[in-house]
Design an enzyme around this catalytic site. Structure first.
Site, PDB file in Angstrom:
ATOM      1  N   SER A 115      48.066 -27.389   9.687  1.00 60.31           N
ATOM      2  CA  SER A 115      46.772 -26.766   9.394  1.00 60.31           C
ATOM      3  C   SER A 115      46.146 -27.450   8.187  1.00 60.31           C
ATOM      4  O   SER A 115      46.662 -27.356   7.066  1.00 60.31           O
ATOM      5  CB  SER A 115      46.949 -25.276   9.123  1.00 60.31           C
ATOM      6  OG  SER A 115      45.723 -24.770   8.662  1.00 60.31           O
TER       7      SER A 115
ATOM      8  N   HIS B 153      45.198 -28.771  13.280  1.00 57.58           N
ATOM      9  CA  HIS B 153      44.679 -27.402  13.381  1.00 57.58           C
ATOM     10  C   HIS B 153      43.610 -27.232  12.293  1.00 57.58           C
ATOM     11  O   HIS B 153      43.870 -27.438  11.105  1.00 57.58           O
ATOM     12  CB  HIS B 153      45.817 -26.397  13.194  1.00 57.58           C
ATOM     13  CG  HIS B 153      45.387 -24.971  13.363  1.00 57.58           C
ATOM     14  ND1 HIS B 153      45.270 -24.373  14.596  1.00 57.58           N
ATOM     15  CD2 HIS B 153      45.049 -24.024  12.447  1.00 57.58           C
ATOM     16  CE1 HIS B 153      44.886 -23.118  14.443  1.00 57.58           C
ATOM     17  NE2 HIS B 153      44.730 -22.882  13.139  1.00 57.58           N
TER      18      HIS B 153
ATOM     19  N   ASP C 161      40.830 -24.754  10.582  1.00 62.74           N
ATOM     20  CA  ASP C 161      40.437 -23.355  10.396  1.00 62.74           C
ATOM     21  C   ASP C 161      39.011 -23.253   9.874  1.00 62.74           C
ATOM     22  O   ASP C 161      38.727 -23.676   8.753  1.00 62.74           O
ATOM     23  CB  ASP C 161      41.381 -22.690   9.385  1.00 62.74           C
ATOM     24  CG  ASP C 161      42.775 -22.505   9.958  1.00 62.74           C
ATOM     25  OD1 ASP C 161      42.899 -21.928  11.044  1.00 62.74           O
ATOM     26  OD2 ASP C 161      43.746 -22.946   9.300  1.00 62.74           O
TER      27      ASP C 161
ATOM     28  N   MET D  57      36.225 -20.631   8.730  1.00 60.54           N
ATOM     29  CA  MET D  57      36.067 -19.222   8.315  1.00 60.54           C
ATOM     30  C   MET D  57      34.672 -18.997   7.756  1.00 60.54           C
ATOM     31  O   MET D  57      34.176 -19.833   6.997  1.00 60.54           O
ATOM     32  CB  MET D  57      37.079 -18.901   7.214  1.00 60.54           C
ATOM     33  CG  MET D  57      38.516 -19.206   7.581  1.00 60.54           C
ATOM     34  SD  MET D  57      39.592 -18.810   6.195  1.00 60.54           S
ATOM     35  CE  MET D  57      41.171 -19.364   6.867  1.00 60.54           C
TER      36      MET D  57
ATOM     37  N   HIS E  47      40.108 -23.544  15.229  1.00 61.23           N
ATOM     38  CA  HIS E  47      40.324 -22.094  15.226  1.00 61.23           C
ATOM     39  C   HIS E  47      39.140 -21.451  14.510  1.00 61.23           C
ATOM     40  O   HIS E  47      39.019 -21.546  13.290  1.00 61.23           O
ATOM     41  CB  HIS E  47      41.659 -21.823  14.489  1.00 61.23           C
ATOM     42  CG  HIS E  47      41.983 -20.387  14.303  1.00 61.23           C
ATOM     43  ND1 HIS E  47      42.975 -19.959  13.434  1.00 61.23           N
ATOM     44  CD2 HIS E  47      41.478 -19.258  14.859  1.00 61.23           C
ATOM     45  CE1 HIS E  47      43.053 -18.632  13.471  1.00 61.23           C
ATOM     46  NE2 HIS E  47      42.148 -18.194  14.325  1.00 61.23           N
TER      47      HIS E  47
ATOM     48  N   MET F 116      37.262 -18.556  12.989  1.00 61.06           N
ATOM     49  CA  MET F 116      37.355 -17.191  12.457  1.00 61.06           C
ATOM     50  C   MET F 116      35.955 -16.822  11.995  1.00 61.06           C
ATOM     51  O   MET F 116      35.675 -16.694  10.796  1.00 61.06           O
ATOM     52  CB  MET F 116      38.370 -17.156  11.312  1.00 61.06           C
ATOM     53  CG  MET F 116      39.804 -17.208  11.819  1.00 61.06           C
ATOM     54  SD  MET F 116      40.975 -17.746  10.568  1.00 61.06           S
ATOM     55  CE  MET F 116      40.802 -19.507  10.779  1.00 61.06           C
TER      56      MET F 116
ATOM     57  N   MET G 117      48.255 -14.563  16.108  1.00 60.42           N
ATOM     58  CA  MET G 117      48.225 -14.613  14.643  1.00 60.42           C
ATOM     59  C   MET G 117      49.456 -13.901  14.083  1.00 60.42           C
ATOM     60  O   MET G 117      49.688 -12.729  14.367  1.00 60.42           O
ATOM     61  CB  MET G 117      46.961 -13.937  14.094  1.00 60.42           C
ATOM     62  CG  MET G 117      45.661 -14.662  14.411  1.00 60.42           C
ATOM     63  SD  MET G 117      45.598 -16.391  13.899  1.00 60.42           S
ATOM     64  CE  MET G 117      45.882 -16.283  12.137  1.00 60.42           C
TER      65      MET G 117
ATOM     66  N   GLY H  14      42.561 -15.531   7.440  1.00 59.96           N
ATOM     67  CA  GLY H  14      41.704 -15.619   6.246  1.00 59.96           C
ATOM     68  C   GLY H  14      42.268 -16.516   5.163  1.00 59.96           C
ATOM     69  O   GLY H  14      41.518 -17.124   4.415  1.00 59.96           O
TER      70      GLY H  14
ATOM     71  N   ASP I   8      50.287 -18.873  14.645  1.00 61.11           N
ATOM     72  CA  ASP I   8      49.542 -19.306  13.467  1.00 61.11           C
ATOM     73  C   ASP I   8      49.763 -18.358  12.294  1.00 61.11           C
ATOM     74  O   ASP I   8      49.341 -17.203  12.338  1.00 61.11           O
ATOM     75  CB  ASP I   8      48.050 -19.375  13.829  1.00 61.11           C
ATOM     76  CG  ASP I   8      47.219 -20.017  12.747  1.00 61.11           C
ATOM     77  OD1 ASP I   8      47.789 -20.551  11.779  1.00 61.11           O
ATOM     78  OD2 ASP I   8      45.976 -19.972  12.885  1.00 61.11           O
TER      79      ASP I   8
HETATM   80  C1  DX5 Z   1      45.052 -18.339   8.600  1.00 57.93           C
HETATM   81  C2  DX5 Z   1      44.824 -19.651   9.314  1.00 57.93           C
HETATM   82  C3  DX5 Z   1      46.055 -20.456   9.426  1.00 57.93           C
HETATM   83  C4  DX5 Z   1      46.574 -20.955   8.108  1.00 57.93           C
HETATM   84  C5  DX5 Z   1      48.059 -21.122   8.234  1.00 57.93           C
HETATM   85  O1  DX5 Z   1      43.893 -17.604   8.655  1.00 57.93           O
HETATM   86  O2  DX5 Z   1      44.354 -19.401  10.615  1.00 57.93           O
HETATM   87  O3  DX5 Z   1      45.870 -21.545  10.321  1.00 57.93           O
HETATM   88  O4  DX5 Z   1      45.991 -22.171   7.714  1.00 57.93           O
HETATM   89  O5  DX5 Z   1      48.569 -21.407   6.987  1.00 57.93           O
HETATM   90  P1  DX5 Z   1      50.082 -21.143   6.606  1.00 57.93           P
HETATM   91  O6  DX5 Z   1      50.919 -22.000   7.506  1.00 57.93           O
HETATM   92  O7  DX5 Z   1      50.130 -21.571   5.165  1.00 57.93           O
HETATM   93  O8  DX5 Z   1      50.350 -19.681   6.796  1.00 57.93           O
HETATM   94 ZN    ZN Z   2      44.412 -21.074  12.093  1.00 58.43          ZN
END
Ligand code: DX5
Ligand code: ZN
Length: 218
Positions: free
Chosen positions: A8, A33, A35, A37, A66, A68, A137, A142, A175
Site C-alpha cells: 500500500s 495498492h 488508497d 480518501m 481502493h 474510500m 477490510m 482511513g 486490507d
Molecule cells: C486503510 C487502507 C489500507 C492501508 C493499509 O484505510 O485502505 O490500504 O494503507 O495499511 P497497513 O498495512 O499499514 O494497515
Molecule cells: Zn486500502
C-alpha cells in the site's frame, strides 16, 4: 493460482515516491495498492489524481485503486484514464452498487467492492457473480498502521463459501494490519491478495520484507 502481495503506497515516503515505486517494481510484489480518501467517507484525506498520475508514470505492475470516497461513480472514467487496472468501491458508499459495478467493468477495469469491518458478507450475495474482487477490510478504513481485527478470518471463510457456491471467479483481498503474523492464516481461510502498508514500507529492508511475505504465502 499464486497468492499476491500488494504493497500500500499510503505508507511510502511521499518525498521519495519515485524511489519507492521503483522499489516495488523491482520486488516480488504483484500489485500496487493505492488508497484514495476524501475526508468524508473516511476521517482522513490521502492524495488524489495528480499523485496517482505520477505513480502510474513509473509503476510497472497492476494498479489496484481502493476508493474510500462518497459517490465514486463521479470518477470511474477518470481513474480508468489514470491507469487503474482494478477499481474498488465501498459497499457503504454506493446506493446503486450494481450499476456502479457495471460502470467500472464497462471501462475495462476489474471491479472490486470493499466491506468495512462491521458490514456482513451476506450483503454481497446478489452481486458476487459480477465481481472480480472483494476487499475485506481488516481495519476501519482511513489510516495505515492500525491493528488487525481478528473477526476477519471468519468473514474470509464466509466469503470463500459464497464465492464457491456462486461459482464466481472473484478474488479475496485483505486490507489492513497485514503482517507475517496473520498472512498464512488469512490464506488458509481463503484470501489470495494481501495488502500491506506499514509492514512493508516501515521495515528496514522493504525488498526483503516483500520477498519473505510472498514466500510465506506461496
Ligand atoms: C486503510 C487502507 C489500507 C492501508 C493499509 O484505510 O485502505 O490500504 O494503507 O495499511 P497497513 O498495512 O499499514 O494497515
Ligand atoms: Zn486500502
Amino acid at each position: 493460482m499464486s497468492n499476491l502481495i500488494a504493497p500500500s503506497v499510503l505508507a511510502a515516503d511521499f518525498a521519495n515516491l519515485q524511489r519507492d515505486i521503483e522499489m516495488v517494481n523491482n520486488s516480488d510484489a504483484d500489485w500496487f495498492h493505492i488508497d484514495i480518501m476524501d475526508g468524508v467517507f473516511v476521517p482522513n484525506i490521502s492524495f488524489g489524481m495528480p499523485v496517482l498520475q505520477a505513480i502510474s508514470k513509473y509503476a510497472t505492475k497492476t494498479i489496484d485503486v481502493h476508493l474510500m470516497i462518497v459517490d465514486p461513480d463521479r470518477y470511474i472514467t477518470t481513474f480508468a484514464d489514470l491507469g487503474a487496472n482494478v477499481l474498488t468501491v465501498h459497499y457503504e458508499a454506493c446506493t446503486h452498487l450494481h450499476r456502479t459495478i457495471q460502470a467500472i467493468k464497462t471501462t475495462g477495469m476489474k471491479a472490486g467492492v470493499a466491506l468495512n469491518p462491521h458490514t456482513p458478507i451476506a450483503v454481497l450475495e446478489d452481486v458476487i457473480a459480477d465481481l472480480d474482487l472483494v476487499c475485506v477490510m481488516s481495519v476501519n478504513p482511513g489510516f495505515g498502521g492500525q491493528s488487525f481485527i481478528e473477526n476477519t478470518y471468519k468473514k474470509v471463510r464466509q466469503l470463500k463459501q459464497l464465492i464457491e457456491f456462486s461459482e464466481s471467479n472473484c478474488q479475496i483481498e485483505i486490507d489492513g494490519g497485514v503482517t507475517d503474523k496473520n498472512a498464512s492464516k488469512l490464506i488458509e481461510a481463503g484470501a489470495n491478495i494481501l495488502v500491506a502498508g506499514s509492514y512493508v514500507f516501515k521495515s528496514n529492508n522493504p525488498i526483503d520484507t516483500i520477498a519473505n511475505l510472498k514466500a510465506l504465502v506461496n
